[in-house]
Scaffold this motif. Structure first.
Motif, PDB file in Angstrom:
ATOM      1  N   VAL A 121       0.814  -1.216   0.000  1.00  0.00           N
ATOM      2  CA  VAL A 121       0.000   0.000   0.000  1.00  0.00           C
ATOM      3  C   VAL A 121       0.849   1.268   0.000  1.00  0.00           C
ATOM      4  N   GLU A 122       2.108   1.160   0.411  1.00  0.00           N
ATOM      5  CA  GLU A 122       2.976   2.333   0.422  1.00  0.00           C
ATOM      6  C   GLU A 122       3.737   2.534  -0.889  1.00  0.00           C
ATOM      7  N   LYS A 123       4.167   1.428  -1.530  1.00  0.00           N
ATOM      8  CA  LYS A 123       5.100   1.583  -2.640  1.00  0.00           C
ATOM      9  C   LYS A 123       4.717   0.849  -3.920  1.00  0.00           C
ATOM     10  N   LEU A 124       3.918  -0.200  -3.842  1.00  0.00           N
ATOM     11  CA  LEU A 124       3.709  -1.035  -5.026  1.00  0.00           C
ATOM     12  C   LEU A 124       2.422  -0.731  -5.788  1.00  0.00           C
ATOM     13  N   GLU A 125       1.372  -0.389  -5.083  1.00  0.00           N
ATOM     14  CA  GLU A 125       0.111  -0.096  -5.762  1.00  0.00           C
ATOM     15  C   GLU A 125       0.217   1.189  -6.596  1.00  0.00           C
ATOM     16  N   GLU A 164       7.782  -3.309 -15.731  1.00  0.00           N
ATOM     17  CA  GLU A 164       7.539  -2.429 -14.578  1.00  0.00           C
ATOM     18  C   GLU A 164       8.321  -2.851 -13.351  1.00  0.00           C
ATOM     19  N   PHE A 165       8.709  -4.133 -13.271  1.00  0.00           N
ATOM     20  CA  PHE A 165       9.560  -4.597 -12.181  1.00  0.00           C
ATOM     21  C   PHE A 165      11.037  -4.475 -12.549  1.00  0.00           C
ATOM     22  N   TYR A 166      11.383  -4.833 -13.756  1.00  0.00           N
ATOM     23  CA  TYR A 166      12.776  -4.759 -14.206  1.00  0.00           C
ATOM     24  C   TYR A 166      13.319  -3.332 -14.062  1.00  0.00           C
ATOM     25  N   ASN A 167      12.487  -2.359 -14.339  1.00  0.00           N
ATOM     26  CA  ASN A 167      12.926  -0.957 -14.288  1.00  0.00           C
ATOM     27  C   ASN A 167      13.184  -0.450 -12.876  1.00  0.00           C
ATOM     28  N   LYS A 168      12.801  -1.232 -11.863  1.00  0.00           N
ATOM     29  CA  LYS A 168      13.020  -0.822 -10.472  1.00  0.00           C
ATOM     30  C   LYS A 168      14.299  -1.415  -9.870  1.00  0.00           C
ATOM     31  N   ILE A 169      14.997  -2.241 -10.612  1.00  0.00           N
ATOM     32  CA  ILE A 169      16.140  -2.966 -10.050  1.00  0.00           C
ATOM     33  C   ILE A 169      17.225  -2.021  -9.554  1.00  0.00           C
ATOM     34  N   ASP A 170      17.541  -0.990 -10.322  1.00  0.00           N
ATOM     35  CA  ASP A 170      18.601  -0.064  -9.908  1.00  0.00           C
ATOM     36  C   ASP A 170      18.251   0.651  -8.608  1.00  0.00           C
ATOM     37  N   GLU A 171      16.983   0.949  -8.435  1.00  0.00           N
ATOM     38  CA  GLU A 171      16.537   1.668  -7.236  1.00  0.00           C
ATOM     39  C   GLU A 171      16.377   0.746  -6.031  1.00  0.00           C
ATOM     40  N   GLU A 172      15.785  -0.438  -6.243  1.00  0.00           N
ATOM     41  CA  GLU A 172      15.405  -1.315  -5.141  1.00  0.00           C
ATOM     42  C   GLU A 172      16.363  -2.487  -4.919  1.00  0.00           C
ATOM     43  N   GLY A 173      17.078  -2.888  -5.945  1.00  0.00           N
ATOM     44  CA  GLY A 173      17.913  -4.085  -5.844  1.00  0.00           C
ATOM     45  C   GLY A 173      17.164  -5.302  -6.348  1.00  0.00           C
ATOM     46  N   ILE A 174      17.888  -6.249  -6.940  1.00  0.00           N
ATOM     47  CA  ILE A 174      17.261  -7.392  -7.582  1.00  0.00           C
ATOM     48  C   ILE A 174      16.477  -8.253  -6.596  1.00  0.00           C
ATOM     49  N   GLU A 175      17.019  -8.470  -5.379  1.00  0.00           N
ATOM     50  CA  GLU A 175      16.318  -9.340  -4.413  1.00  0.00           C
ATOM     51  C   GLU A 175      14.970  -8.765  -4.020  1.00  0.00           C
ATOM     52  N   ARG A 176      14.929  -7.463  -3.772  1.00  0.00           N
ATOM     53  CA  ARG A 176      13.685  -6.832  -3.376  1.00  0.00           C
ATOM     54  C   ARG A 176      12.648  -6.873  -4.489  1.00  0.00           C
ATOM     55  N   VAL A 177      13.104  -6.607  -5.705  1.00  0.00           N
ATOM     56  CA  VAL A 177      12.191  -6.571  -6.848  1.00  0.00           C
ATOM     57  C   VAL A 177      11.604  -7.947  -7.126  1.00  0.00           C
ATOM     58  N   VAL A 178      12.443  -8.975  -7.119  1.00  0.00           N
ATOM     59  CA  VAL A 178      11.957 -10.330  -7.377  1.00  0.00           C
ATOM     60  C   VAL A 178      11.005 -10.766  -6.268  1.00  0.00           C
ATOM     61  N   ASP A 209       9.095  -8.814  -4.440  1.00  0.00           N
ATOM     62  CA  ASP A 209       7.837  -8.098  -4.656  1.00  0.00           C
ATOM     63  C   ASP A 209       7.015  -8.749  -5.761  1.00  0.00           C
ATOM     64  N   TYR A 210       7.679  -9.125  -6.841  1.00  0.00           N
ATOM     65  CA  TYR A 210       6.984  -9.714  -7.984  1.00  0.00           C
ATOM     66  C   TYR A 210       6.343 -11.042  -7.611  1.00  0.00           C
ATOM     67  N   ILE A 211       7.102 -11.905  -6.956  1.00  0.00           N
ATOM     68  CA  ILE A 211       6.580 -13.222  -6.594  1.00  0.00           C
ATOM     69  C   ILE A 211       5.494 -13.112  -5.535  1.00  0.00           C
ATOM     70  N   ALA A 212       5.703 -12.270  -4.529  1.00  0.00           N
ATOM     71  CA  ALA A 212       4.710 -12.136  -3.459  1.00  0.00           C
ATOM     72  C   ALA A 212       3.374 -11.638  -3.986  1.00  0.00           C
ATOM     73  N   GLY A 213       3.394 -10.862  -5.044  1.00  0.00           N
ATOM     74  CA  GLY A 213       2.163 -10.324  -5.598  1.00  0.00           C
ATOM     75  C   GLY A 213       1.406 -11.297  -6.481  1.00  0.00           C
ATOM     76  N   MET A 214       2.015 -12.432  -6.812  1.00  0.00           N
ATOM     77  CA  MET A 214       1.376 -13.392  -7.713  1.00  0.00           C
ATOM     78  C   MET A 214       0.184 -14.085  -7.052  1.00  0.00           C
ATOM     79  N   THR A 215      -0.806 -14.425  -7.842  1.00  0.00           N
ATOM     80  CA  THR A 215      -1.834 -15.357  -7.403  1.00  0.00           C
ATOM     81  C   THR A 215      -1.289 -16.770  -7.590  1.00  0.00           C
ATOM     82  N   ASP A 216      -1.984 -17.750  -7.030  1.00  0.00           N
ATOM     83  CA  ASP A 216      -1.544 -19.143  -7.193  1.00  0.00           C
ATOM     84  C   ASP A 216      -1.431 -19.503  -8.673  1.00  0.00           C
ATOM     85  N   ARG A 217      -2.457 -19.209  -9.432  1.00  0.00           N
ATOM     86  CA  ARG A 217      -2.473 -19.639 -10.828  1.00  0.00           C
ATOM     87  C   ARG A 217      -1.478 -18.861 -11.672  1.00  0.00           C
ATOM     88  N   TYR A 218      -1.257 -17.593 -11.350  1.00  0.00           N
ATOM     89  CA  TYR A 218      -0.254 -16.826 -12.097  1.00  0.00           C
ATOM     90  C   TYR A 218       1.141 -17.373 -11.828  1.00  0.00           C
TER      91      TYR A 218
END
Length: 334
Positions: free
Chosen positions: A140-144, A292-306, A308-317
């Motif tokens: 709610v602070e950074k990803l939405e 939209e995730f790849y472009n955040k790597i320089d700012e956030e770092g690869i571990e954080r970005v990946v 965020d991406y995985i945590a946001g997935m639904t089961d089927r996605y």
């Protein structure tokens, strides 16, 4: 006087001295012009409901991974049930129902696919660590809204962060959600486990049922009433010792018989391997990430970005993404 101001004056007149008043919120990280109709907490509730993360909860595991039956809970139905329980308690104690509802609706936005199995894997392999309550705040602070966040009030953010773990919310409304979450998942997970043949009604500890009630509806009602009776005109939210001990015993029963090692968890090993494989593959080959995730790597770092991406997935996605990366497509020639 605007409608919002009228509502704020009504709150001041009718709510408990222990309630968190909308007009006295600590505000938002980025100040905004007030709405003429809704209070700040009402706006927060609406922003959460309209968010993408909230909609994704309908395809995230509660206990059973990708259940075939129509009546098993998902993370979304769990969230709605927590909200209803929390609102009932807040209304009865004359606390701020809008704040309580906003916290309840947002408390699990950061949950991973495949429930706590996904959370365990990310906590284990991500150097930055992972906790779903902290991720809910991050959502709610950074990803939405494409990185802008929802700009929620301090009180809602604090309640979301403190809905689990040792931290205590700064508002009584946040404390209510912590109780409501436990009441909901214990009793509704029992229903789903019985429906799925994982446990039977006869296996439930009799000492707990004697205190709390024999059916899910009885237990939920009795636990709500007990909290209300033990919290009225007090600056804290609590259960009686007898109810608290029975609730903890019932929760421990669920961990022993359902949450760990039961047939309901038979597919969790596969889910954990899927999350682990995605994490390592995406950190090694970040070009596979959406732009939209790849472009955040320089700012956030690869571990954080990946993460965020995985945590946001639904089961089927998550399953579809795994298949697209690891499973070869059939070659077709016409």
């Amino acid at each position: 006087m605007t409608i919002r101001e009228e509502i704020e004056r009504i709150e001041e007149r009718i709510l408990s001295p222990y309630a968190t008043l909308s007009s006295r919120s600590k505000g938002r990280a980025h100040p905004e012009e007030k709405c003429s109709v809704r209070t700040d907490f009402q706006r927060d509730r609406d922003r959460i409901i309209y968010s993408k993360a909230f909609r994704r909860l309908k395809h995230k595991t509660q206990v059973f991974i990708s259940p075939e039956g129509d009546h098993y809970r998902t993370r979304l139905t769990h969230t709605l049930e927590v909200s209803q329980i929390a609102r009932t308690i807040a209304r009865s104690l004359r606390l701020n129902e809008d704040l309580t509802e906003a916290i309840a609706l947002g408390h699990d936005l950061g949950h991973t696919p495949f429930g706590h199995a996904g959370e365990r894997v990310l906590q284990e392999i991500c150097p930055l660590g992972f906790k779903h309550n902290e991720q809910s705040v991050r959502v709610v602070e950074k990803l939405e809204k494409n990185g802008k966040g929802l700009n929620l009030t301090y009180e809602v953010l604090n309640g979301i962060l403190c809905h689990t773990g040792e931290q205590k919310a700064e508002t009584l409304e946040g404390c209510i959600v912590k109780f409501a979450d436990r009441i909901a998942y214990i009793n509704h997970d029992i229903e789903d486990a019985i429906r799925g043949g994982v446990i039977s009604q006869d296996e439930l500890p009799k000492s707990c049922l004697k205190v709390l009630g024999n059916t899910s509806g009885e237990r939920i009602n009795n636990m709500i009433v007990n909290i209300i009776e033990n919290s009225r005109d007090k600056g804290e939210i609590s259960m009686s010792d007898e109810f608290r001990e029975a609730t903890e015993e019932l929760r421990n029963f669920m961990f022993r018989n359902v949450y760990i090692g039961s047939s309901a968890k038979a597919e969790e090993g596969k889910a954990e391997n899927l999350i682990r494989s995605l994490y390592y593959k995406l950190t090694e080959q970040p070009e596979l990430l959406p732009a939209e995730f790849y472009n955040k790597i320089d700012e956030e770092g690869i571990e954080r970005v990946v993460c965020d991406y995985i945590a946001g997935m639904t089961d089927r996605y998550a399953i579809n993404t795994f298949n697209s990366i690891f499973i070869p497509a059939r070659w077709m020639r016409f």
